[in-house]
Design a protein around this motif. Structure first.
Motif, PDB file in Angstrom:
ATOM      1  N   THR A 117       0.830  -1.216   0.000  1.00 34.52           N
ATOM      2  CA  THR A 117       0.000   0.000   0.000  1.00 34.52           C
ATOM      3  C   THR A 117       0.856   1.255   0.000  1.00 34.52           C
ATOM      4  N   VAL A 118       1.879   1.279   0.856  1.00 39.67           N
ATOM      5  CA  VAL A 118       2.712   2.479   0.939  1.00 39.67           C
ATOM      6  C   VAL A 118       3.513   2.669  -0.353  1.00 39.67           C
ATOM      7  N   LEU A 119       3.979   1.589  -0.971  1.00 43.23           N
ATOM      8  CA  LEU A 119       4.694   1.723  -2.242  1.00 43.23           C
ATOM      9  C   LEU A 119       3.760   2.216  -3.353  1.00 43.23           C
ATOM     10  N   GLN A 120       2.546   1.680  -3.391  1.00 41.12           N
ATOM     11  CA  GLN A 120       1.579   2.147  -4.390  1.00 41.12           C
ATOM     12  C   GLN A 120       1.313   3.633  -4.217  1.00 41.12           C
ATOM     13  N   SER A 121       1.147   4.076  -2.980  1.00 38.22           N
ATOM     14  CA  SER A 121       0.905   5.491  -2.716  1.00 38.22           C
ATOM     15  C   SER A 121       2.098   6.330  -3.151  1.00 38.22           C
ATOM     16  N   TRP A 122       3.300   5.846  -2.884  1.00 39.85           N
ATOM     17  CA  TRP A 122       4.498   6.598  -3.243  1.00 39.85           C
ATOM     18  C   TRP A 122       4.571   6.795  -4.752  1.00 39.85           C
ATOM     19  N   PHE A 123       4.310   5.728  -5.519  1.00 48.64           N
ATOM     20  CA  PHE A 123       4.415   5.817  -6.965  1.00 48.64           C
ATOM     21  C   PHE A 123       3.264   6.589  -7.599  1.00 48.64           C
ATOM     22  N   GLU A 124       2.131   6.683  -6.913  1.00 48.99           N
ATOM     23  CA  GLU A 124       0.987   7.451  -7.432  1.00 48.99           C
ATOM     24  C   GLU A 124       1.172   8.939  -7.243  1.00 48.99           C
ATOM     25  N   GLU A 125       2.002   9.335  -6.292  1.00 49.46           N
ATOM     26  CA  GLU A 125       2.200  10.769  -6.007  1.00 49.46           C
ATOM     27  C   GLU A 125       2.884  11.485  -7.132  1.00 49.46           C
TER      28      GLU A 125
END
Length: 145
Positions: free
Chosen positions: A137-145
């Motif tokens: 989840t945190v990696l997905q959020s990082w790459f979506e930013e």
């Protein structure tokens, strides 16, 4: 060592630069990045795709790519900030490490160690899997930013 599943995207051996593919003999070899953090690489497995395994990844990097930012992964076992808490709900990523990992292509990275989690109790395995879901989840959020 446990055998690496055939359907995983990783190389049998780390022979070329994981970032640019160069086969230059001047290289650095890194073998400390944890298996779940392969999700930050191009084509790497998401933590929830790993199943009941733990381990580390090994890759080679030419001098040019190393000095162009991949050196942020030197002795890194995770992509978390050094002072980040280790609770599943408070992951803080180290931006430099994530950017460095994102330069690597999974098909040029090898699994260095792989072990099954079958020695753990069901609650322990579920705890590991819960952390893996949080990492994803945190990696997905990082790459979506």
């Amino acid at each position: 060592m446990t055998a690496v599943p055939d359907d995983w995207p990783y190389a049998d051996e780390a022979t070329d630069c994981a970032a640019c593919g160069s086969d230059d003999h001047r290289f650095v070899a890194v073998d400390t990045l944890g298996l779940v953090w392969g999700a930050a690489m191009q084509g790497g497995l998401a933590p929830t795709e790993i199943g009941d395994y733990g381990g580390t990844l090994r890759f080679r990097c030419c001098r040019d790519c190393w000095t162009d930012g991949v050196d942020a992964l030197d002795e890194a076992t995770t992509l978390l900030a050094d002072d980040a808490g280790r609770r599943a709900d408070s992951f803080e990523l180290d931006d430099r490490k994530v950017v460095a990992a994102a330069k690597l292509r999974a098909e040029r990275v090898a699994v260095d160690t792989l072990r099954g989690l079958d020695f753990r109790s069901d609650p322990e395995r579920e705890h590991v899997r819960a952390q893996d879901r949080a990492v994803e989840t945190v990696l997905q959020s990082w790459f979506e930013e």
